[in-house]
Design a protein around this motif. Structure first.
Motif, mmCIF file in Angstrom:
data_model
loop_
_atom_site.group_PDB
_atom_site.id
_atom_site.type_symbol
_atom_site.label_atom_id
_atom_site.label_comp_id
_atom_site.label_asym_id
_atom_site.label_seq_id
_atom_site.Cartn_x
_atom_site.Cartn_y
_atom_site.Cartn_z
ATOM 1 N N GLU A 77 0.850 -1.186 0.000
ATOM 2 C CA GLU A 77 0.000 0.000 0.000
ATOM 3 C C GLU A 77 0.893 1.246 0.000
ATOM 4 O OE1 GLU A 77 -3.579 1.961 2.722
ATOM 5 O OE2 GLU A 77 -2.316 0.368 3.541
ATOM 6 N N PHE A 78 0.734 2.071 -1.032
ATOM 7 C CA PHE A 78 1.559 3.267 -1.207
ATOM 8 C C PHE A 78 0.707 4.518 -1.286
ATOM 9 C CE2 PHE A 78 4.470 0.103 -2.977
ATOM 10 C CZ PHE A 78 5.707 0.554 -2.549
ATOM 11 N N ARG A 79 1.321 5.638 -0.955
ATOM 12 C CA ARG A 79 0.781 6.957 -1.257
ATOM 13 C C ARG A 79 1.771 7.620 -2.209
ATOM 14 N NH1 ARG A 79 0.243 9.439 3.615
ATOM 15 N NH2 ARG A 79 -1.748 8.445 3.889
ATOM 16 N N PHE A 80 1.254 8.079 -3.361
ATOM 17 C CA PHE A 80 2.061 8.773 -4.360
ATOM 18 C C PHE A 80 1.487 10.173 -4.563
ATOM 19 C CE2 PHE A 80 2.260 4.256 -5.662
ATOM 20 C CZ PHE A 80 3.625 4.063 -5.715
ATOM 21 N N HIS A 81 2.359 11.172 -4.559
ATOM 22 C CA HIS A 81 1.938 12.547 -4.835
ATOM 23 C C HIS A 81 2.998 13.172 -5.741
ATOM 24 C CE1 HIS A 81 0.832 16.798 -3.209
ATOM 25 N NE2 HIS A 81 0.343 16.571 -4.420
ATOM 26 N N PHE A 82 2.602 13.451 -6.987
ATOM 27 C CA PHE A 82 3.527 13.970 -7.991
ATOM 28 C C PHE A 82 2.986 15.245 -8.628
ATOM 29 C CE2 PHE A 82 3.855 9.196 -8.725
ATOM 30 C CZ PHE A 82 5.017 9.030 -7.997
ATOM 31 N N GLN A 83 3.880 16.141 -8.987
ATOM 32 C CA GLN A 83 3.594 17.252 -9.888
ATOM 33 C C GLN A 83 4.099 16.788 -11.250
ATOM 34 O OE1 GLN A 83 1.755 18.785 -7.377
ATOM 35 N NE2 GLN A 83 2.255 20.644 -8.499
ATOM 36 N N MET A 84 3.236 16.867 -12.256
ATOM 37 C CA MET A 84 3.583 16.365 -13.573
ATOM 38 C C MET A 84 4.083 17.502 -14.479
ATOM 39 S SD MET A 84 3.011 13.280 -12.839
ATOM 40 C CE MET A 84 3.205 12.393 -14.391
ATOM 41 N N GLU A 85 4.834 17.132 -15.495
ATOM 42 C CA GLU A 85 5.383 18.107 -16.447
ATOM 43 C C GLU A 85 4.292 18.936 -17.112
ATOM 44 O OE1 GLU A 85 8.505 18.973 -17.208
ATOM 45 O OE2 GLU A 85 9.500 17.492 -15.943
ATOM 46 N N ASP A 86 3.106 18.348 -17.321
ATOM 47 C CA ASP A 86 2.016 19.064 -17.991
ATOM 48 C C ASP A 86 1.248 19.992 -17.056
ATOM 49 O OD1 ASP A 86 0.402 17.387 -16.468
ATOM 50 O OD2 ASP A 86 -0.466 16.331 -18.182
ATOM 51 N N GLY A 87 1.708 20.110 -15.803
ATOM 52 C CA GLY A 87 1.066 20.991 -14.834
ATOM 53 C C GLY A 87 0.018 20.300 -13.969
ATOM 54 N N SER A 88 -0.332 19.083 -14.297
ATOM 55 C CA SER A 88 -1.323 18.364 -13.492
ATOM 56 C C SER A 88 -0.668 17.811 -12.227
ATOM 57 C CB SER A 88 -1.954 17.226 -14.309
ATOM 58 O OG SER A 88 -0.991 16.239 -14.630
ATOM 59 N N GLU A 89 -1.515 17.356 -11.348
ATOM 60 C CA GLU A 89 -1.058 16.789 -10.080
ATOM 61 C C GLU A 89 -1.663 15.400 -9.919
ATOM 62 O OE1 GLU A 89 -1.245 18.010 -5.347
ATOM 63 O OE2 GLU A 89 -1.774 19.465 -6.865
ATOM 64 N N ILE A 90 -0.855 14.463 -9.465
ATOM 65 C CA ILE A 90 -1.320 13.107 -9.184
ATOM 66 C C ILE A 90 -1.187 12.877 -7.690
ATOM 67 C CG2 ILE A 90 -0.718 10.668 -9.415
ATOM 68 C CD1 ILE A 90 -0.062 11.210 -12.330
ATOM 69 N N ASN A 91 -2.273 12.445 -7.077
ATOM 70 C CA ASN A 91 -2.288 12.152 -5.653
ATOM 71 C C ASN A 91 -3.032 10.832 -5.479
ATOM 72 O OD1 ASN A 91 -1.970 12.353 -2.928
ATOM 73 N ND2 ASN A 91 -3.203 14.204 -2.688
ATOM 74 N N TRP A 92 -2.281 9.737 -5.430
ATOM 75 C CA TRP A 92 -2.861 8.401 -5.398
ATOM 76 C C TRP A 92 -2.627 7.718 -4.059
ATOM 77 C CZ3 TRP A 92 -0.013 6.580 -10.408
ATOM 78 C CH2 TRP A 92 -0.714 7.006 -11.532
ATOM 79 N N HIS A 93 -3.650 7.018 -3.609
ATOM 80 C CA HIS A 93 -3.537 6.041 -2.529
ATOM 81 C C HIS A 93 -3.740 4.714 -3.247
ATOM 82 C CE1 HIS A 93 -5.406 4.119 1.298
ATOM 83 N NE2 HIS A 93 -4.152 3.771 1.144
ATOM 84 N N GLU A 94 -2.686 3.907 -3.341
ATOM 85 C CA GLU A 94 -2.703 2.753 -4.230
ATOM 86 C C GLU A 94 -2.258 1.486 -3.508
ATOM 87 O OE1 GLU A 94 -1.588 2.891 -8.644
ATOM 88 O OE2 GLU A 94 0.293 2.371 -7.666
ATOM 89 N N VAL A 95 -2.944 0.398 -3.810
ATOM 90 C CA VAL A 95 -2.522 -0.921 -3.368
ATOM 91 C C VAL A 95 -2.040 -1.673 -4.602
ATOM 92 C CG1 VAL A 95 -3.243 -3.133 -2.376
ATOM 93 C CG2 VAL A 95 -4.088 -0.986 -1.395
ATOM 94 N N ILE A 96 -0.856 -2.249 -4.502
ATOM 95 C CA ILE A 96 -0.279 -3.019 -5.593
ATOM 96 C C ILE A 96 -0.265 -4.481 -5.170
ATOM 97 C CG2 ILE A 96 1.754 -3.391 -7.037
ATOM 98 C CD1 ILE A 96 2.544 -0.450 -6.385
#
Length: 113
Positions: A77-96
């Motif tokens: 179980e991870f939390r990912f928070h990224f600023q993307m090159e296109d200006g968008s933002e990714i904020n995921w709570h993910e189970v792999i």
């Protein structure tokens, strides 16, 4: 298997996601993403994740919240928070979920909340 899962999760924590796939996936590993997209080989997964990682402008957070290891299955179980090159933002709570065989990942599925 706990050692393999820990090593792979630690690579993900360092942002070495395509490298973790290269090291731990079997050549015929299958992945399935939340949007339904799939890969059928290790090489396809590496290409997909290399493109994704290359589109990240800034890593705000990668956290491992929990992991569990069964006989041939692991869940991380991870939390990912990224600023993307296109200006968008990714904020995921993910189970792999990973299925393992002979020390390699043969199937990886992503679940998000």
């Amino acid at each position: 298997m706990q050692k393999l899962v820990s090593e792979m999760d630690n690579m993900v924590l360092r942002g070495e996601i395509p490298q973790a796939v290269a090291k731990f996936f079997s050549n015929s590993a299958h992945t399935k993403d939340v949007d339904g997209s799939e890969t059928a080989t290790k090489e396809e997964a590496i290409q997909k994740l290399t493109g994704f990682v290359g589109a990240i402008a800034k890593v705000n957070e990668i956290s491992l919240l929990n992991s569990s290891v069964g006989q041939d299955v692991s869940m991380s179980e991870f939390r990912f928070h990224f600023q993307m090159e296109d200006g968008s933002e990714i904020n995921w709570h993910e189970v792999i979920r990973r299925k393992w065989k002979d020390g390699q990942v043969i199937d990886e599925t992503y679940f998000q909340n």
